[in-house]
Design a protein around this motif. Structure first.
Motif, short mmCIF file in Angstrom:
data_model
loop_
_atom_site.label_atom_id
_atom_site.label_comp_id
_atom_site.label_asym_id
_atom_site.label_seq_id
_atom_site.Cartn_x
_atom_site.Cartn_y
_atom_site.Cartn_z
N GLU A 79 -42.84 44.93 5.54
CA GLU A 79 -42.87 44.94 7.01
C GLU A 79 -43.62 46.16 7.51
O GLU A 79 -43.50 47.26 6.96
N LEU A 80 -44.38 45.95 8.58
CA LEU A 80 -45.11 47.01 9.27
C LEU A 80 -44.37 47.34 10.54
O LEU A 80 -43.97 46.43 11.28
N TYR A 81 -44.17 48.63 10.81
CA TYR A 81 -43.48 49.09 12.02
C TYR A 81 -44.45 49.93 12.83
O TYR A 81 -45.11 50.82 12.28
N GLU A 82 -44.55 49.66 14.11
CA GLU A 82 -45.50 50.39 14.96
C GLU A 82 -45.13 51.85 15.15
O GLU A 82 -45.97 52.66 15.50
N SER A 83 -43.86 52.19 14.94
CA SER A 83 -43.43 53.57 15.03
C SER A 83 -42.16 53.73 14.21
O SER A 83 -41.61 52.76 13.70
N GLY A 84 -41.69 54.95 14.11
CA GLY A 84 -40.48 55.23 13.34
C GLY A 84 -40.02 56.64 13.61
O GLY A 84 -40.40 57.24 14.62
N PRO A 85 -39.22 57.18 12.71
CA PRO A 85 -38.68 58.52 12.94
C PRO A 85 -39.77 59.59 12.92
O PRO A 85 -40.78 59.45 12.22
N ALA A 86 -39.56 60.64 13.69
CA ALA A 86 -40.49 61.78 13.68
C ALA A 86 -40.34 62.48 12.33
O ALA A 86 -39.23 62.71 11.85
N LEU A 87 -41.46 62.80 11.72
CA LEU A 87 -41.46 63.50 10.44
C LEU A 87 -41.96 64.93 10.65
O LEU A 87 -42.63 65.22 11.65
N ALA A 88 -41.67 65.81 9.70
CA ALA A 88 -42.11 67.20 9.79
C ALA A 88 -43.63 67.26 9.91
O ALA A 88 -44.33 66.46 9.28
N PRO A 89 -44.14 68.16 10.71
CA PRO A 89 -45.59 68.27 10.86
C PRO A 89 -46.25 68.81 9.59
O PRO A 89 -45.58 69.44 8.77
N PRO A 90 -47.55 68.56 9.45
CA PRO A 90 -48.40 67.80 10.35
C PRO A 90 -48.21 66.29 10.14
O PRO A 90 -47.75 65.85 9.09
N ASP A 91 -48.57 65.50 11.15
CA ASP A 91 -48.40 64.05 11.06
C ASP A 91 -49.63 63.31 10.57
O ASP A 91 -49.65 62.09 10.50
N SER A 92 -50.67 64.06 10.22
CA SER A 92 -51.88 63.46 9.66
C SER A 92 -52.68 64.52 8.91
O SER A 92 -52.41 65.72 9.05
N HIS A 93 -53.66 64.06 8.16
CA HIS A 93 -54.58 65.01 7.54
C HIS A 93 -55.38 65.68 8.65
O HIS A 93 -55.41 65.19 9.79
N PRO A 94 -56.02 66.82 8.37
CA PRO A 94 -56.81 67.48 9.42
C PRO A 94 -57.86 66.54 10.01
O PRO A 94 -58.53 65.80 9.28
N ALA A 95 -58.00 66.58 11.31
CA ALA A 95 -58.96 65.70 11.99
C ALA A 95 -60.39 65.92 11.49
O ALA A 95 -61.20 64.99 11.48
#
Length: 116
Positions: A79-95
């Protein structure tokens, strides 16, 4: 979202796929384990390390580790979820980090090497 192990306090393992970094490989897109923070590459990538981490660890929930994406995927239920719990930063690789990446290790014929 199903009841799966999530640890929102654990930071990601790094800015790129931990396994590709260890072997000198490259990735297309990145996924972050919601249980332990392991960053692995997606199933289109040559290494498919996010799925390998799930199989080895039993941690089924991953979060996209791409800038601007907030979805989660549960390998157990598919299953794919559009959102979920906040995780510790950072939330992505560097832009500034390219996708595919990392810069300097992506072969010129990378599109031919993707898994479909």
């Amino acid at each position: 979202m199903t009841s799966v192990p999530v640890d929102p306090s654990v930071p990601p393992s790094g800015p790129g796929c931990a396994d590709c970094e260890a072997t000198g490989g490259w990735w297309f897109h990145l996924r972050r384990c919601a249980a332990c923070g392991h960053v692995g590459c997606c199933d289109s990538s040559p290494g498919q390390h996010a799925t390998a981490h799930y199989r080895a660890s039993g941690h089924p929930l991953v979060h996209s580790y791409e800038p601007g994406e907030d979805w989660f995927f549960d390998y157990t239920t598919e299953e794919l979820y559009e959102s979920g719990p906040a995780l510790a930063p950072p939330d992505s690789h560097p832009a500034a980090q390219p996708a595919p990446g990392p810069a300097g290790r992506v072969p010129a014929d990378w599109t031919a090497r993707l898994h479909h």
